[in-house]
Design an enzyme around this catalytic site. Structure first.
Site, PDB file in Angstrom:
ATOM      1  N   ILE A 112      29.579  -9.529 -42.770  1.00  0.00           N
ATOM      2  CA  ILE A 112      28.197  -9.842 -43.158  1.00  0.00           C
ATOM      3  C   ILE A 112      28.148 -11.310 -43.544  1.00  0.00           C
ATOM      4  O   ILE A 112      28.994 -11.764 -44.310  1.00  0.00           O
ATOM      5  CB  ILE A 112      27.797  -9.011 -44.423  1.00  0.00           C
ATOM      6  CG1 ILE A 112      27.830  -7.513 -44.127  1.00  0.00           C
ATOM      7  CG2 ILE A 112      26.437  -9.419 -44.973  1.00  0.00           C
ATOM      8  CD1 ILE A 112      26.756  -7.061 -43.161  1.00  0.00           C
ATOM      9  N   HIS A 113      27.199 -12.066 -43.028  1.00  0.00           N
ATOM     10  CA  HIS A 113      27.082 -13.445 -43.498  1.00  0.00           C
ATOM     11  C   HIS A 113      25.696 -14.047 -43.314  1.00  0.00           C
ATOM     12  O   HIS A 113      25.439 -15.169 -43.719  1.00  0.00           O
ATOM     13  CB  HIS A 113      28.087 -14.354 -42.781  1.00  0.00           C
ATOM     14  CG  HIS A 113      27.725 -14.617 -41.347  1.00  0.00           C
ATOM     15  ND1 HIS A 113      27.989 -13.736 -40.347  1.00  0.00           N
ATOM     16  CD2 HIS A 113      27.087 -15.663 -40.766  1.00  0.00           C
ATOM     17  CE1 HIS A 113      27.551 -14.227 -39.204  1.00  0.00           C
ATOM     18  NE2 HIS A 113      26.990 -15.396 -39.428  1.00  0.00           N
ATOM     19  N   ARG A 114      24.795 -13.294 -42.696  1.00  0.00           N
ATOM     20  CA  ARG A 114      23.521 -13.912 -42.338  1.00  0.00           C
ATOM     21  C   ARG A 114      22.671 -14.234 -43.567  1.00  0.00           C
ATOM     22  O   ARG A 114      22.621 -13.455 -44.524  1.00  0.00           O
ATOM     23  CB  ARG A 114      22.769 -12.956 -41.410  1.00  0.00           C
ATOM     24  CG  ARG A 114      22.239 -13.651 -40.221  1.00  0.00           C
ATOM     25  CD  ARG A 114      22.111 -12.800 -39.022  1.00  0.00           C
ATOM     26  NE  ARG A 114      23.216 -13.044 -38.134  1.00  0.00           N
ATOM     27  CZ  ARG A 114      23.490 -14.200 -37.543  1.00  0.00           C
ATOM     28  NH1 ARG A 114      22.737 -15.254 -37.737  1.00  0.00           N
ATOM     29  NH2 ARG A 114      24.526 -14.309 -36.751  1.00  0.00           N
ATOM     30  N   ASP A 125      26.426  -8.089 -39.039  1.00  0.00           N
ATOM     31  CA  ASP A 125      25.168  -8.781 -38.755  1.00  0.00           C
ATOM     32  C   ASP A 125      25.432 -10.012 -37.892  1.00  0.00           C
ATOM     33  O   ASP A 125      24.556 -10.842 -37.684  1.00  0.00           O
ATOM     34  CB  ASP A 125      24.420  -9.151 -40.049  1.00  0.00           C
ATOM     35  CG  ASP A 125      25.190 -10.120 -40.935  1.00  0.00           C
ATOM     36  OD1 ASP A 125      26.264 -10.616 -40.532  1.00  0.00           O
ATOM     37  OD2 ASP A 125      24.705 -10.386 -42.055  1.00  0.00           O
TER      38      ASP A 125
END
Ligand code: UD1
Ligand code: UDP
Length: 384
Positions: free
Chosen positions: A219-221, A300
């Protein structure tokens, strides 16, 4: 001689192609293009915008993918700079580099601020722009990547569309440049490096999962991690998934995600869970092997949705929409949003789905097709 105009006159351009990288996915996806330019002896220079700078987000890929040192490397943008400052810093730096190097074509790959800055600097100087990965659209106008994609596509001369769907988006938007459907270079990179990863990576042994089933999440968005409520929701969802499925979940954390988890005091919640194992960002070979052997990935990331489709690994996307619609169409990916019961249901569905889809992202020859066009292209003459 003092400069009299604000652009580079066509007669001053050199034979060089400038390849621009600056972020983790850009380095990985440009690596087969760089390999192909080298193989054919096409004259090129490599420019690094400095956007990503940590060893495990940058240098590691140069070593693993046997990439040459960059000819120009911009100082990294100020820590904590907003989109405008970060993009402006790279735009200004790129302009000075292009004025000195005078390449006939600038190649950018993807939708990060790095690529908008480089493409815009080139466009304003009258240097041609080629966009690798043109035409992806999520139609989500809240995403910084969507702004960047649209803007880059509209100022590019050569648009390398990974799929027919991407081409259709570009045609619908009436872009000015020439479109080539090439496949996605993420496939080339995965195919070229899978054997190497299996031979060299010790990640499965290190994590004790050579013979055990497991899941992976990344996850990083911005829209997922830059708010306590949404990031907290994601941590709860991942906990619920591991409880329901009864498999450990390995989570290589992007530095942005780690920093937000710490700021919002959610990191402990992640670590407290018996089944979620946070990791530092992995090198490409480790990540490729970990991804290739997992039962399922929750993500994501744009690149990982395409990579998992390529490796025949089921994917559940923790977003409300995706630009990787091809993976959804062939049954490799479900876009689950962020409601717990939907995500758990999507995980169950994807764990049972036969991994039989054909890869919509290409055959591993995208970089060859791109370099075919690049090598035969001259300013003002169009593609040969
Ligand atoms: C950027 C891209 C995103 C892409 C992602 C790939 C934009 C708008 N976003 O997001 O589309 O999916 O890269 O990973 O360009 N940081 C480090 N070390 C690094 C890099 C980042 O510590 O090497 C931390 C810093 O605190 C930085 C933060 O991560 O402020 C965000 O980095 P930034 O490059 O602004 O955006 P990404 O989230 O990486
Ligand atoms: N990746 C990696 N190590 C990790 C996580 C991802 O090497 O710990 C690679 C992955 O194989 C893929 C790329 O990084 O090729 C995806 O980058 P990211 O998710 O940061 O960006 P996005 O694709 O969303 O722009």
């Amino acid at each position: 001689m003092p400069r009299t105009g604000k652009t580079i006159p066509a007669g001053e351009l050199t034979a060089k192609v400038a390849v621009v990288v600056g972020t983790r996915p850009g380095i990985i996806k440009m690596s087969p293009v760089i390999g192909e330019l080298k193989r054919r002896g096409t004259e090129f220079i490599l420019i690094h915008t400095g956007q990503h700078y940590s060893n495990n987000m940058d240098r590691v890929f140069f070593r693993e993918l046997d990439l040459p040192e960059s000819d120009y490397h911009l100082r990294r943008p100020r820590r904590g700079s907003l989109h405008g400052e970060q993009t402006a810093h790279m735009l200004k730096g790129m302009e000075l580099i292009l004025l000195e190097a005078k390449p006939r074509l600038v190649l950018v790959c993807g939708d990060a601020n790095t690529n908008l800055a480089a493409a815009l600097a080139a466009r304003k100087l009258h240097v041609a722009v080629g966009h690798v990965e043109a035409g992806f659209r999520s139609f989500d106008w809240a995403m910084p990547e969507e702004h960047n994609r649209v803007m880059i596509d509209h100022i590019s001369d050569l648009l390398f569309a990974p799929t027919e769907e991407c081409r259709a988006h570009l045609l619908a938007e009436r872009v000015r440049g020439e479109i080539f459907v090439t496949g996605n270079t993420v496939v080339d990179a995965a195919i070229r490096n899978s054997t190497l990863a299996a031979e060299q990576s010790r990640i499965l042994k290190r994590l004790g999962i050579e013979k055990r089933p497991y899941m992976v999440a990344t996850i990083h968005r911005e829209e997922n991690v830059d708010g306590r409520e949404r990031l907290g929701q994601i941590v709860s969802i991942l906990n619920a998934v591991t409880r329901e499925v009864g498999m450990p979940l390995f989570m290589p954390l992007h530095p942005r995600t780690r920093s937000r988890l710490e700021t919002y005091q959610l990191y402990e919640k992640l670590e407290d869970s018996e089944q979620i194992i946070p990791l530092k960002p992995l090198g490409y070979l480790d990540f490729l092997l970990l991804l290739g052997r997992t039962r399922l990935v929750l993500t994501d990331s744009g690149g990982i949705q395409q990579e998992s489709c390529t490796l025949r690994v089921p994917c559940v996307t923790l977003r409300e929409n995706t630009e990787s619609t091809e993976a959804v169409r062939v049954g490799a990916n479900l876009v689950a949003g962020l409601e717990e019961r939907h995500v758990v249901a999507a995980v169950r569905t994807m764990l049972e789905r036969p991994r039989e889809w054909a890869n919509p992202y290409g055959d591993g020859l995208a970089s060859r097709r791109i370099v075919d066009v690049v090598a035969g292209w001259e300013p003002g003459k169009g593609a040969s």
